[in-house]
Scaffold this active site. Structure first.
Site, PDB file in Angstrom:
ATOM      1  CB  SER A  69     -18.721  41.607  -0.172  1.00 18.64           C
ATOM      2  OG  SER A  69     -19.629  41.116  -0.826  1.00 18.64           O
ATOM      3  CE  LYS A  72     -18.666  37.885  -0.745  1.00 11.74           C
ATOM      4  NZ  LYS A  72     -18.886  38.488  -2.257  1.00 11.74           N
ATOM      5  CE1 TYR A 196     -21.009  34.940   0.732  1.00 11.04           C
ATOM      6  CE2 TYR A 196     -23.506  35.280   0.330  1.00 11.04           C
ATOM      7  CZ  TYR A 196     -22.244  35.620   0.014  1.00 11.04           C
ATOM      8  OH  TYR A 196     -21.964  36.555  -0.773  1.00 11.04           O
ATOM      9  CE1 TYR A 248     -18.230  42.064  -5.065  1.00  6.97           C
ATOM     10  CE2 TYR A 248     -18.245  44.118  -4.787  1.00  6.97           C
ATOM     11  CZ  TYR A 248     -18.629  42.797  -4.221  1.00  6.97           C
ATOM     12  OH  TYR A 248     -19.165  42.495  -2.848  1.00  6.97           O
ATOM     13  CB  VAL A 266     -23.598  45.386  -1.523  1.00  5.58           C
ATOM     14  CG1 VAL A 266     -24.171  44.768  -0.481  1.00  5.58           C
ATOM     15  CG2 VAL A 266     -24.223  45.924  -2.788  1.00  5.58           C
TER      16      VAL A 266
HETATM   17  N1  GLU Z   1     -24.869  39.318   0.619  1.00  7.03           N
HETATM   18  C1  GLU Z   1     -24.691  40.076  -0.563  1.00  7.03           C
HETATM   19  C2  GLU Z   1     -24.931  38.954  -1.550  1.00  7.03           C
HETATM   20  O1  GLU Z   1     -24.266  37.869  -1.385  1.00  7.03           O
HETATM   21  C3  GLU Z   1     -23.180  40.504  -0.525  1.00  7.03           C
HETATM   22  C4  GLU Z   1     -22.990  41.321  -1.936  1.00  7.03           C
HETATM   23  C5  GLU Z   1     -21.852  42.392  -1.645  1.00  7.03           C
HETATM   24  O2  GLU Z   1     -21.453  42.967  -0.313  1.00  7.03           O
HETATM   25  O3  GLU Z   1     -21.369  42.689  -2.584  1.00  7.03           O
HETATM   26  O4  GLU Z   1     -25.469  39.354  -2.615  1.00  7.03           O
END
Ligand code: GLU
Length: 314
Positions: A69, A72, A196, A248, A266
């Site tokens: 993530s 992003k 993505y 988050y 993650v």
């Molecule tokens: N590829 C993971 C998902 O989309 C990323 C989640 C993350 O890093 O929080 O579920």
């Protein structure tokens, strides 16, 4: 002390690494795909790149890991470059207060995700990056952009991770289908998610990541490569989003403990920005209950207290 000139940053990172060594392995490594589940839980890396271009590192700072993530932040920057402030018609700027992959909120809010850093919001941003491109072209553009940011041609995608993400991404498909049903995605769900999953599968070291984020610490221009990325206003705004939404449902706690803009993934990485001072990347795969790196967060808390870099005061 708050500048970087008075600080012995190499000793600070070495001390943090030493102080955390007895705790390596704490937290729960993500296991939703095998490529993440088999990462060594004892891994720990930290890298600081100062706005003066100096690099300070300790531990596994040169070992690549899955940035997940954290990507992003980079796709948000890319989407802002392509579409400007119009992106805010598709995604909000408020902390979500829910899990990173929550679907309930999306239904209440008619397919407009709370912010660009929860999964639904990031999927909406990737849809915008895809405009006028095939997924292959968009993925190429994302990789080229990150190489440009870090000034490093060796950054690559781990295609096995991307494949596993696609094979297990039921909830992301649900989120994307939901948004498409509300008319909030322009492209077919498979194409958006194909892109993505590849952005999440970028593999980078702490040093590469800290270099890629350096423009955010230096008013939009990477002082090492002299690449001008965004205006200072935009850098400031991206930092604000990282501070309020980058962890988050643990964003408030991260701001309370560390006091710096940050974005976690993650895979156990965190990119953290000390505006005007440095860009920092940490990696430790064990996660806390909010899905943020447990020791990575702790390392940044120690760094902020030893440098006085919190944006809220020394
Ligand atoms: N590829 C993971 C998902 O989309 C990323 C989640 C993350 O890093 O929080 O579920």
């Amino acid at each position: 002390m708050s500048g970087i000139e008075n600080l012995d940053l190499q000793s600070i990172v070495a001390d943090i690494h030493r102080d955390l060594t007895p705790r390596l392995g704490e937290g729960k490594v993500a296991d939703y795909i095998p490529q993440l589940a088999r990462v060594d839980p004892q891994s720990f890396g930290i890298a600081i790149v100062g706005v003066d271009g100096q690099v300070y590192k300790a531990g596994d700072a040169e070992v690549p890991f899955s940035i997940q993530s954290i990507s992003k932040v980079f796709t948000l920057t890319l989407a802002l470059g392509k579409h400007g402030e119009n992106i805010w018609k598709r995604v909000g700027r408020e902390p979500s207060g829910s899990a990173f992959n929550s679907i309930v909120q999306l239904e209440h809010e008619h397919g407009v995700p709370r912010n660009p850093f929860i999964n639904a919001g990031a999927i909406a941003i990737t849809d915008l990056v895809l405009a006028g491109h095939t997924p292959r072209e968009a993925i190429g553009e994302i990789v080229r952009f990150i190489r440009y940011l870090a000034d490093d041609e060796d950054i690559v995608i781990d295609h096995e991770v991307a494949k596993s993400e696609a094979a297990t991404g039921y909830r992301n498909f649900a989120l994307a289908n939901f948004m498409r049903s509300f008319g909030k995605l322009d492209h077919p769900v498979e194409l958006v998610l194909g892109t993505y999953f590849h952005q999440c599968a970028l593999s980078m070291t702490c040093v590469q990541l800290a270099k890629a984020g350096l423009f955010l610490a230096a008013s939009g221009t990477n002082p090492l490569s002299h690449h001008s990325v965004v205006t200072s206003q935009r850098a400031r705004r991206i930092n604000a989003l990282m501070l309020t939404c980058g962890h988050y449902d643990g964003s408030g706690d991260f701001a309370y403990r560390v006091g710096l803009p940050g974005k976690s993934g993650v895979g156990g990485g965190i990119l953290c920005v000390a505006p005007g001072k440095a860009s920092v990347a940490v990696w430790s795969p064990g996660l806390n209950h909010n899905g943020n790196s447990l020791l990575g967060s702790r390392a940044l808390e120690m760094l902020a207290s030893r440098t006085g870099w919190s944006v809220f005061g020394a």
